[in-house]
Scaffold this motif. Structure first.
Motif, PDB file in Angstrom:
ATOM      1  N   THR A  80       0.836  -1.197   0.000  1.00  0.00           N
ATOM      2  CA  THR A  80       0.000   0.000   0.000  1.00  0.00           C
ATOM      3  C   THR A  80       0.874   1.251   0.000  1.00  0.00           C
ATOM      4  O   THR A  80       2.053   1.204   0.344  1.00  0.00           O
ATOM      5  CB  THR A  80      -0.918   0.051   1.243  1.00  0.00           C
ATOM      6  OG1 THR A  80      -0.105   0.044   2.416  1.00  0.00           O
ATOM      7  CG2 THR A  80      -1.890  -1.117   1.276  1.00  0.00           C
ATOM      8  N   GLN A  82       0.539   5.329   1.345  1.00  0.00           N
ATOM      9  CA  GLN A  82      -0.275   6.230   2.146  1.00  0.00           C
ATOM     10  C   GLN A  82      -0.044   7.670   1.714  1.00  0.00           C
ATOM     11  O   GLN A  82       1.083   8.072   1.451  1.00  0.00           O
ATOM     12  CB  GLN A  82       0.094   6.112   3.626  1.00  0.00           C
ATOM     13  CG  GLN A  82      -0.238   4.788   4.234  1.00  0.00           C
ATOM     14  CD  GLN A  82       0.086   4.758   5.711  1.00  0.00           C
ATOM     15  OE1 GLN A  82       0.447   5.773   6.300  1.00  0.00           O
ATOM     16  NE2 GLN A  82      -0.038   3.598   6.319  1.00  0.00           N
ATOM     17  N   VAL A  83      -1.139   8.408   1.638  1.00  0.00           N
ATOM     18  CA  VAL A  83      -1.056   9.838   1.372  1.00  0.00           C
ATOM     19  C   VAL A  83      -1.216  10.537   2.726  1.00  0.00           C
ATOM     20  O   VAL A  83      -2.251  10.419   3.379  1.00  0.00           O
ATOM     21  CB  VAL A  83      -2.152  10.298   0.391  1.00  0.00           C
ATOM     22  CG1 VAL A  83      -2.074  11.800   0.179  1.00  0.00           C
ATOM     23  CG2 VAL A  83      -2.024   9.552  -0.921  1.00  0.00           C
ATOM     24  N   TYR A  85      -0.895  14.208   4.762  1.00  0.00           N
ATOM     25  CA  TYR A  85      -0.810  15.658   4.623  1.00  0.00           C
ATOM     26  C   TYR A  85      -1.010  16.282   5.996  1.00  0.00           C
ATOM     27  O   TYR A  85      -1.990  15.992   6.679  1.00  0.00           O
ATOM     28  CB  TYR A  85      -1.869  16.172   3.637  1.00  0.00           C
ATOM     29  CG  TYR A  85      -1.857  17.666   3.496  1.00  0.00           C
ATOM     30  CD1 TYR A  85      -0.860  18.303   2.773  1.00  0.00           C
ATOM     31  CD2 TYR A  85      -2.820  18.447   4.107  1.00  0.00           C
ATOM     32  CE1 TYR A  85      -0.833  19.681   2.652  1.00  0.00           C
ATOM     33  CE2 TYR A  85      -2.811  19.821   3.991  1.00  0.00           C
ATOM     34  CZ  TYR A  85      -1.806  20.431   3.262  1.00  0.00           C
ATOM     35  OH  TYR A  85      -1.790  21.802   3.144  1.00  0.00           O
ATOM     36  N   GLN A  88      -1.731  13.977   8.919  1.00  0.00           N
ATOM     37  CA  GLN A  88      -2.904  13.112   8.888  1.00  0.00           C
ATOM     38  C   GLN A  88      -2.884  12.237   7.648  1.00  0.00           C
ATOM     39  O   GLN A  88      -2.585  12.707   6.551  1.00  0.00           O
ATOM     40  CB  GLN A  88      -4.184  13.945   8.887  1.00  0.00           C
ATOM     41  CG  GLN A  88      -4.398  14.720  10.161  1.00  0.00           C
ATOM     42  CD  GLN A  88      -5.744  15.439  10.146  1.00  0.00           C
ATOM     43  OE1 GLN A  88      -6.525  15.293   9.218  1.00  0.00           O
ATOM     44  NE2 GLN A  88      -6.011  16.214  11.188  1.00  0.00           N
ATOM     45  N   THR A  89      -3.224  10.969   7.839  1.00  0.00           N
ATOM     46  CA  THR A  89      -3.324  10.053   6.708  1.00  0.00           C
ATOM     47  C   THR A  89      -4.640  10.322   5.995  1.00  0.00           C
ATOM     48  O   THR A  89      -5.713  10.147   6.561  1.00  0.00           O
ATOM     49  CB  THR A  89      -3.267   8.587   7.182  1.00  0.00           C
ATOM     50  OG1 THR A  89      -2.034   8.385   7.870  1.00  0.00           O
ATOM     51  CG2 THR A  89      -3.359   7.627   6.007  1.00  0.00           C
ATOM     52  N   LEU A  90      -4.534  10.774   4.750  1.00  0.00           N
ATOM     53  CA  LEU A  90      -5.720  11.104   3.968  1.00  0.00           C
ATOM     54  C   LEU A  90      -6.266   9.896   3.225  1.00  0.00           C
ATOM     55  O   LEU A  90      -7.467   9.754   3.051  1.00  0.00           O
ATOM     56  CB  LEU A  90      -5.414  12.220   2.976  1.00  0.00           C
ATOM     57  CG  LEU A  90      -4.920  13.542   3.564  1.00  0.00           C
ATOM     58  CD1 LEU A  90      -4.635  14.523   2.466  1.00  0.00           C
ATOM     59  CD2 LEU A  90      -5.948  14.097   4.534  1.00  0.00           C
ATOM     60  N   ARG A  91      -5.351   9.055   2.773  1.00  0.00           N
ATOM     61  CA  ARG A  91      -5.800   7.938   1.951  1.00  0.00           C
ATOM     62  C   ARG A  91      -4.747   6.832   1.979  1.00  0.00           C
ATOM     63  O   ARG A  91      -3.557   7.099   1.984  1.00  0.00           O
ATOM     64  CB  ARG A  91      -6.013   8.415   0.521  1.00  0.00           C
ATOM     65  CG  ARG A  91      -6.557   7.343  -0.395  1.00  0.00           C
ATOM     66  CD  ARG A  91      -6.810   7.850  -1.776  1.00  0.00           C
ATOM     67  NE  ARG A  91      -7.929   8.790  -1.724  1.00  0.00           N
ATOM     68  CZ  ARG A  91      -8.257   9.600  -2.703  1.00  0.00           C
ATOM     69  NH1 ARG A  91      -7.563   9.615  -3.797  1.00  0.00           N
ATOM     70  NH2 ARG A  91      -9.286  10.413  -2.599  1.00  0.00           N
ATOM     71  N   VAL A  92      -5.224   5.598   1.987  1.00  0.00           N
ATOM     72  CA  VAL A  92      -4.360   4.433   1.828  1.00  0.00           C
ATOM     73  C   VAL A  92      -4.767   3.783   0.509  1.00  0.00           C
ATOM     74  O   VAL A  92      -5.941   3.477   0.296  1.00  0.00           O
ATOM     75  CB  VAL A  92      -4.516   3.434   2.993  1.00  0.00           C
ATOM     76  CG1 VAL A  92      -3.668   2.201   2.752  1.00  0.00           C
ATOM     77  CG2 VAL A  92      -4.138   4.100   4.312  1.00  0.00           C
ATOM     78  N   ILE A  93      -3.799   3.616  -0.374  1.00  0.00           N
ATOM     79  CA  ILE A  93      -4.063   3.095  -1.714  1.00  0.00           C
ATOM     80  C   ILE A  93      -3.353   1.755  -1.873  1.00  0.00           C
ATOM     81  O   ILE A  93      -2.165   1.634  -1.572  1.00  0.00           O
ATOM     82  CB  ILE A  93      -3.554   4.083  -2.789  1.00  0.00           C
ATOM     83  CG1 ILE A  93      -4.213   5.446  -2.601  1.00  0.00           C
ATOM     84  CG2 ILE A  93      -3.796   3.533  -4.186  1.00  0.00           C
ATOM     85  CD1 ILE A  93      -3.560   6.546  -3.387  1.00  0.00           C
ATOM     86  N   CYS A  94      -4.079   0.748  -2.345  1.00  0.00           N
ATOM     87  CA  CYS A  94      -3.479  -0.557  -2.636  1.00  0.00           C
ATOM     88  C   CYS A  94      -2.707  -0.456  -3.947  1.00  0.00           C
ATOM     89  O   CYS A  94      -3.211   0.068  -4.934  1.00  0.00           O
ATOM     90  CB  CYS A  94      -4.553  -1.631  -2.761  1.00  0.00           C
ATOM     91  SG  CYS A  94      -5.363  -2.004  -1.206  1.00  0.00           S
TER      92      CYS A  94
END
Length: 134
Positions: A80, A82-83, A85, A88-94
């Motif tokens: 994965t 992680q984004v 910003y 704070q983790t905004l998004r976890v992308i596989c």
């Protein structure tokens, strides 16, 4: 690993690849042959490696099987990104394609993934030199 590749091989570098290309061009000119130079920029190519064809190729073309092939599969799958910003983790992308960059295996897996390209080029009698600028 294809022998036409200068990248990730001991005693090979960009300088040896460029010297080989220059030598080939000079020899062709001396023999009154036509030459063409095609340069491909594959800087984002690591991000485009499809896992399943790579796993199939590792088994079919390079003889990996059993635990070693499953280890290779687990190394690629389930990663994965992680984004983050402002803490704070905004998004976890596989990650569904790509080889891990910054690892020892990433570049080697990419070379093995593209090995069939070298075979196709060779079938047509074209001279191939591959190198990377790190």
């Amino acid at each position: 690993m294809p022998t036409t590749r200068s990248v990730y091989r001991i005693a090979h570098s960009i300088e040896t690849a460029v010297t080989a290309i220059y030598s080939d061009l000079l020899m062709a000119a001396a023999n009154r042959q036509i030459s063409a130079l095609c340069v491909l920029d594959l800087t984002a190519a690591f991000d485009t490696v499809d896992h399943e064809p790579l796993i199939l190729r590792l088994g079919r073309q390079f003889g990996l099987y059993g635990v070693v092939l499953e280890w290779s599969r687990s190394h690629l799958n389930g990663r994965t990104v992680q984004v983050v910003y402002d803490g704070q983790t905004l998004r976890v992308i596989c990650v569904v394609c790509s080889v891990p960059q910054g690892s020892v295996l990433g570049p080697r897996l990419f070379v093995l993934y593209t090995a069939e390209l070298a075979d196709k080029v060779d079938e047509h009698g074209v001279k191939l030199h591959a190198f990377a600028d790190e």
